[in-house]
Design a protein around this motif. Structure first.
Motif, mmCIF file in Angstrom:
data_model
loop_
_atom_site.group_PDB
_atom_site.id
_atom_site.type_symbol
_atom_site.label_atom_id
_atom_site.label_comp_id
_atom_site.label_asym_id
_atom_site.label_seq_id
_atom_site.Cartn_x
_atom_site.Cartn_y
_atom_site.Cartn_z
ATOM 1 N N ARG A 165 33.982 -12.609 -30.373
ATOM 2 C CA ARG A 165 34.586 -11.983 -31.550
ATOM 3 C C ARG A 165 33.936 -12.484 -32.835
ATOM 4 N NH1 ARG A 165 39.696 -12.641 -28.547
ATOM 5 N NH2 ARG A 165 40.492 -10.577 -28.018
ATOM 6 N N LEU A 166 33.546 -13.747 -32.842
ATOM 7 C CA LEU A 166 32.955 -14.338 -34.039
ATOM 8 C C LEU A 166 31.529 -13.868 -34.265
ATOM 9 C CD1 LEU A 166 33.300 -16.419 -36.341
ATOM 10 C CD2 LEU A 166 32.441 -18.157 -34.747
ATOM 11 N N MET A 167 30.758 -13.714 -33.198
ATOM 12 C CA MET A 167 29.327 -13.445 -33.291
ATOM 13 C C MET A 167 28.980 -12.165 -34.037
ATOM 14 S SD MET A 167 28.593 -14.637 -29.401
ATOM 15 C CE MET A 167 27.189 -13.586 -29.101
ATOM 16 N N THR A 221 22.126 -5.728 -14.323
ATOM 17 C CA THR A 221 22.580 -7.121 -14.266
ATOM 18 C C THR A 221 22.801 -7.682 -15.661
ATOM 19 O OG1 THR A 221 21.373 -7.440 -12.197
ATOM 20 C CG2 THR A 221 22.018 -9.415 -13.389
ATOM 21 N N LEU A 222 21.920 -7.321 -16.604
ATOM 22 C CA LEU A 222 22.068 -7.791 -17.980
ATOM 23 C C LEU A 222 23.349 -7.261 -18.612
ATOM 24 C CD1 LEU A 222 18.460 -7.516 -19.476
ATOM 25 C CD2 LEU A 222 19.747 -9.585 -18.982
ATOM 26 N N ALA A 223 23.621 -5.976 -18.420
ATOM 27 C CA ALA A 223 24.841 -5.391 -18.982
ATOM 28 C C ALA A 223 26.076 -6.061 -18.401
ATOM 29 C CB ALA A 223 24.870 -3.889 -18.715
ATOM 30 N N ASP A 224 26.044 -6.343 -17.125
ATOM 31 C CA ASP A 224 27.164 -7.013 -16.464
ATOM 32 C C ASP A 224 27.350 -8.428 -17.009
ATOM 33 O OD1 ASP A 224 29.213 -7.033 -14.315
ATOM 34 O OD2 ASP A 224 27.942 -8.614 -13.492
ATOM 35 N N ALA A 225 26.238 -9.149 -17.200
ATOM 36 C CA ALA A 225 26.304 -10.516 -17.716
ATOM 37 C C ALA A 225 26.834 -10.537 -19.150
ATOM 38 C CB ALA A 225 24.923 -11.164 -17.650
ATOM 39 N N TYR A 226 26.453 -9.555 -19.924
ATOM 40 C CA TYR A 226 26.908 -9.442 -21.313
ATOM 41 C C TYR A 226 28.430 -9.287 -21.354
ATOM 42 C CZ TYR A 226 26.499 -7.761 -26.198
ATOM 43 O OH TYR A 226 26.588 -7.601 -27.562
ATOM 44 N N ALA A 227 28.938 -8.374 -20.531
ATOM 45 C CA ALA A 227 30.378 -8.144 -20.482
ATOM 46 C C ALA A 227 31.113 -9.371 -19.951
ATOM 47 C CB ALA A 227 30.687 -6.925 -19.620
ATOM 48 N N ARG A 228 30.521 -10.041 -18.973
ATOM 49 C CA ARG A 228 31.146 -11.245 -18.411
ATOM 50 C C ARG A 228 31.230 -12.356 -19.459
ATOM 51 N NH1 ARG A 228 27.926 -11.916 -14.608
ATOM 52 N NH2 ARG A 228 26.666 -13.623 -15.435
ATOM 53 N N PHE A 229 30.184 -12.507 -20.261
ATOM 54 C CA PHE A 229 30.205 -13.513 -21.323
ATOM 55 C C PHE A 229 31.382 -13.268 -22.264
ATOM 56 C CE2 PHE A 229 29.188 -14.803 -25.658
ATOM 57 C CZ PHE A 229 28.830 -16.124 -25.487
ATOM 58 N N ALA A 230 31.595 -12.012 -22.634
ATOM 59 C CA ALA A 230 32.705 -11.693 -23.534
ATOM 60 C C ALA A 230 34.048 -12.050 -22.911
ATOM 61 C CB ALA A 230 32.665 -10.219 -23.900
ATOM 62 N N ARG A 231 34.189 -11.796 -21.612
ATOM 63 C CA ARG A 231 35.452 -12.126 -20.932
ATOM 64 C C ARG A 231 35.668 -13.628 -20.892
ATOM 65 N NH1 ARG A 231 33.475 -8.508 -17.075
ATOM 66 N NH2 ARG A 231 33.169 -10.171 -15.549
ATOM 67 N N GLU A 232 34.605 -14.381 -20.642
ATOM 68 C CA GLU A 232 34.726 -15.823 -20.471
ATOM 69 C C GLU A 232 34.693 -16.592 -21.791
ATOM 70 O OE1 GLU A 232 31.574 -16.757 -17.782
ATOM 71 O OE2 GLU A 232 32.589 -15.887 -16.028
ATOM 72 N N THR A 262 20.584 1.982 -26.071
ATOM 73 C CA THR A 262 21.582 2.580 -25.192
ATOM 74 C C THR A 262 22.193 1.542 -24.265
ATOM 75 O OG1 THR A 262 20.415 4.703 -25.243
ATOM 76 C CG2 THR A 262 21.998 4.371 -23.466
ATOM 77 N N TRP A 263 21.340 0.700 -23.693
ATOM 78 C CA TRP A 263 21.838 -0.345 -22.804
ATOM 79 C C TRP A 263 22.698 -1.349 -23.564
ATOM 80 C CZ3 TRP A 263 22.288 -0.613 -17.765
ATOM 81 C CH2 TRP A 263 21.482 0.222 -16.964
ATOM 82 N N TRP A 264 22.284 -1.677 -24.776
ATOM 83 C CA TRP A 264 23.069 -2.609 -25.591
ATOM 84 C C TRP A 264 24.432 -1.989 -25.909
ATOM 85 C CZ3 TRP A 264 22.384 -3.831 -31.448
ATOM 86 C CH2 TRP A 264 23.196 -4.919 -31.790
ATOM 87 N N SER A 265 24.429 -0.703 -26.256
ATOM 88 C CA SER A 265 25.689 -0.024 -26.557
ATOM 89 C C SER A 265 26.618 -0.025 -25.347
ATOM 90 C CB SER A 265 25.413 1.422 -26.993
ATOM 91 O OG SER A 265 24.618 1.458 -28.162
ATOM 92 N N LEU A 266 26.066 0.216 -24.170
ATOM 93 C CA LEU A 266 26.861 0.186 -22.944
ATOM 94 C C LEU A 266 27.449 -1.200 -22.717
ATOM 95 C CD1 LEU A 266 27.789 1.404 -20.197
ATOM 96 C CD2 LEU A 266 25.610 0.596 -19.263
ATOM 97 N N ALA A 267 26.598 -2.209 -22.806
ATOM 98 C CA ALA A 267 27.052 -3.583 -22.559
ATOM 99 C C ALA A 267 28.090 -4.015 -23.589
ATOM 100 C CB ALA A 267 25.852 -4.530 -22.583
ATOM 101 N N VAL A 309 37.499 -7.523 -23.792
ATOM 102 C CA VAL A 309 38.133 -8.512 -24.668
ATOM 103 C C VAL A 309 39.418 -7.965 -25.282
ATOM 104 C CG1 VAL A 309 37.859 -9.750 -26.853
ATOM 105 C CG2 VAL A 309 36.024 -9.786 -25.175
ATOM 106 N N ASP A 310 39.423 -6.665 -25.585
ATOM 107 C CA ASP A 310 40.600 -6.045 -26.202
ATOM 108 C C ASP A 310 41.683 -5.676 -25.190
ATOM 109 O OD1 ASP A 310 39.400 -6.267 -28.646
ATOM 110 O OD2 ASP A 310 38.651 -4.213 -28.696
ATOM 111 N N GLY A 311 41.418 -5.924 -23.907
ATOM 112 C CA GLY A 311 42.431 -5.678 -22.891
ATOM 113 C C GLY A 311 42.454 -4.278 -22.319
ATOM 114 N N LYS A 312 41.567 -3.402 -22.805
ATOM 115 C CA LYS A 312 41.555 -2.020 -22.326
ATOM 116 C C LYS A 312 40.929 -1.889 -20.940
ATOM 117 C CE LYS A 312 43.396 -0.676 -26.137
ATOM 118 N NZ LYS A 312 44.836 -0.309 -26.170
ATOM 119 N N LEU A 313 39.863 -2.629 -20.703
ATOM 120 C CA LEU A 313 39.198 -2.546 -19.401
ATOM 121 C C LEU A 313 40.083 -3.095 -18.281
ATOM 122 C CD1 LEU A 313 36.462 -1.325 -18.696
ATOM 123 C CD2 LEU A 313 35.529 -3.633 -18.597
ATOM 124 N N PRO A 314 40.794 -4.208 -18.487
ATOM 125 C CA PRO A 314 41.708 -4.674 -17.441
ATOM 126 C C PRO A 314 42.766 -3.646 -17.080
ATOM 127 C CG PRO A 314 41.299 -6.425 -19.017
ATOM 128 C CD PRO A 314 40.671 -5.183 -19.591
#
Length: 209
Positions: free
Chosen positions: A108-110, A91-102, A159-164, A172-177
């Motif tokens: 990008r700044l962080m 759930t954390l990894a998913d939330a991390y990725a969702r934050f980047a999308r939203e 490892t989890w941080w790297s995945l997220a 964010v870079d458009g590759k996952l979409p």
């Protein structure tokens, strides 16, 4: 001549400057941000930002700090919704990725290297460490429950941080979409499937020990 009449409520100048900076990044990119330009967008005098920020780097560092604080809140909320410690990691990894999308401008700044210097921006560094601590605590909970091995705790947190972070960056870079479209699914669904698959792999490895 543009009016310099303040558009902020008394005492909220710092927040208005941060808001104006984020809006500039979203609409024109990071290069558009300067204290003079931000002052104009906020409707204040050119010297007003210097009451809160010594220079452009200090302004961007404050915005980066805000981004980490927002991400930390999202991660805590996601962790608290999880039903098991191992589910919490997915759930954390998913939330991390969702934050980047939203919040792509924040994301990008962080992680800009010039803002990741503890001697220059201690508040930003502290906010980043506090955010990573949420993941570390989730890993510790999984160790305590027996889902993860104690000897692997630090390695698994990285490892989890790297995945997220990888999923977030690809999104964010458009590759996952692009990949989600090829697979006939959505980015949120693909992210969820990847994170849960990884959680299952970790669990299966533990089960064989």
């Amino acid at each position: 001549m543009a009016s310099t009449k303040p558009r902020y409520h008394h005492g909220d100048l710092r927040e208005e400057l941060l808001r104006a900076s984020l809006q500039l990044i979203e609409t024109e990119g990071l290069a558009a941000v300067s204290l003079r330009r931000v002052a104009r967008e906020a409707g204040v005098s050119p010297g007003a930002p210097y009451h809160h920020f010594t220079d452009r780097a200090a302004l961007l560092a404050a915005l980066s700090t805000r981004g980490f604080e927002l991400l930390r809140e999202e991660l805590i909320a996601a962790r608290d919704r999880a039903t098991t410690p191992l589910d919490g990691l997915a759930t954390l990894a998913d939330a991390y990725a969702r934050f980047a999308r939203e919040q792509p401008s924040y994301f990008r700044l962080m992680f800009r290297p010039e803002l990741s210097q503890p001697e220059k921006h201690p508040d930003t560094t502290a906010a980043g460490e506090a955010t990573f601590a949420v993941l570390s605590e989730a890993v510790a909970a999984a160790v305590e429950s027996g889902d993860l091995r104690a000897a692997d705790a630090q390695l698994l947190a990285m490892t989890w941080w790297s995945l997220a972070h990888g999923l977030a960056s690809l999104s964010v870079d458009g590759k996952l979409p692009e990949r989600a479209k090829m697979l006939g699914t959505t980015v949120p669904e693909l992210t969820d499937r990847i994170t849960r698959l990884f959680a299952e792999l970790v669990d299966s490895t533990r089960s064989r020990d």
